[in-house]
Design a protein around this motif. Structure first.
Motif, short mmCIF file in Angstrom:
data_model
loop_
_atom_site.label_atom_id
_atom_site.label_comp_id
_atom_site.label_asym_id
_atom_site.label_seq_id
_atom_site.Cartn_x
_atom_site.Cartn_y
_atom_site.Cartn_z
N LEU A 89 -1.98 -9.21 -11.33
CA LEU A 89 -1.63 -8.14 -12.26
C LEU A 89 -0.14 -7.85 -12.18
N ALA A 90 0.60 -8.31 -13.18
CA ALA A 90 2.05 -8.16 -13.14
C ALA A 90 2.48 -6.70 -13.14
N SER A 91 1.69 -5.85 -13.79
CA SER A 91 2.07 -4.44 -13.90
C SER A 91 1.83 -3.66 -12.62
N ASP A 92 1.09 -4.24 -11.66
CA ASP A 92 0.72 -3.47 -10.46
C ASP A 92 1.12 -4.14 -9.15
N ARG A 93 1.35 -5.46 -9.14
CA ARG A 93 1.40 -6.18 -7.87
C ARG A 93 2.56 -5.73 -6.98
N PHE A 94 3.66 -5.24 -7.55
CA PHE A 94 4.78 -4.79 -6.72
C PHE A 94 4.91 -3.27 -6.69
N ALA A 95 3.81 -2.59 -7.02
CA ALA A 95 3.84 -1.13 -7.00
C ALA A 95 4.13 -0.63 -5.58
N ARG A 96 4.92 0.42 -5.49
CA ARG A 96 5.37 0.93 -4.18
C ARG A 96 4.20 1.40 -3.32
N HIS A 97 3.13 1.85 -3.97
CA HIS A 97 2.02 2.38 -3.15
C HIS A 97 1.40 1.28 -2.29
N HIS A 98 1.47 0.02 -2.72
CA HIS A 98 0.97 -1.07 -1.87
C HIS A 98 1.80 -1.17 -0.60
#
Length: 261
Positions: A89-98
């Motif tokens: 998921l390009a829109s989520d994979r580098f989200a800071r929460h991870h």
């Protein structure tokens, strides 16, 4: 053949017999009459059903394997290749929460798909960047980069290789130089070093793998790869990492959410 119903050959068609057989089997795979991991009818069964020579059946099976639809296991038969287990998921994979949860992107995606992630073949060096990497990182002729090369596995099977290039002026003497870069991966370390990430750019193309890539990812004949090059930028607009990634196309679905404005 009693469980799988395949059509008869069309004697009026100008399409070669082995291609007709491949068409029938491909359609059965597309309809999920043959599911991922399921064994195809044996050569003997296909010979009996179609009343053709063994080489005709083998040519048909070779077509499916060259298309990446099947995989042959010596002494066991031909099986439908498993479909991509991970949705990237390009829109989520580098989200800071991870990162705040201590998970790098690959781990978060794998866990979301219910598969076990692991990393091996980690090599860390310092070198002069190639002209292309230097240009992407805005480096001068004397600047050096820290290079992190690794291979990613899902359930013990290699699916991706990735090589990160980080300016040595940023990464040197940090945990980025260690095989275990710590919770959240190198992006978490970059942010701890004062480079809060702002955005990423990615360039993706599909192609057939090079010989070393096929060997590293244990690819079957006919399986292409995604070649992805990503650049990470901090809030000051400075490029802080270039990642060159080779991904097995049968391990991933690339999913993007794009604004309509």
């Amino acid at each position: 053949m009693s469980e799988l119903r395949l059509p008869e050959l069309d004697p009026t068609s100008d399409r070669p017999v082995f291609k007709q057989i491949a068409d029938h089997l491909r359609a059965a795979i597309d309809r999920k009459d043959l599911s991922p991991g399921e064994r195809l009818p044996s050569e003997s069964q296909l010979i009996s059903h179609y009343d053709v020579a063994r080489m005709t059946v083998r040519h048909a099976l070779q077509i499916l394997q060259s298309e990446g639809l099947t995989v042959a296991e010596h002494g066991k038969g031909v099986f439908v290749r498993s479909r991509p287990p991970v949705r990237r998921l390009a829109s989520d994979r580098f989200a800071r929460h991870h990162r705040e949860e201590g998970k790098a992107a690959f781990i978060a995606e794998a866990e979301g798909a219910g598969v076990k992630p692991s990393v091996d073949s980690i090599e860390i060096t310092e070198s002069e960047p190639s002209p292309d990497v230097a240009a992407k990182l805005n480096l001068s002729g004397e600047d050096r980069v820290v290079v992190r090369a690794r291979r990613y596995l899902l359930n013990g099977h290699p699916v991706e290789t990735a090589t990160s290039y980080i300016p040595a002026s940023i990464a040197k003497e940090s945990q980025i130089m260690e095989p275990n870069s710590g919770p959240g991966g190198i992006y978490a370390r970059l942010e701890e070093l004062g480079h809060r990430l702002d955005h990423f750019t990615e360039e993706i193309r599909a192609r057939m793998p090079l010989r070393d890539e096929s060997r590293a990812l244990k690819l079957a004949p006919g399986v292409p790869v995604f070649h992805l090059v990503r650049t990470a930028y901090d809030q000051a607009g400075r490029p802080v990492e270039v990642c060159d990634t080779i991904m097995s196309s049968d391990a991933y679905v690339l999913s993007y959410e794009l604004p309509a404005r």
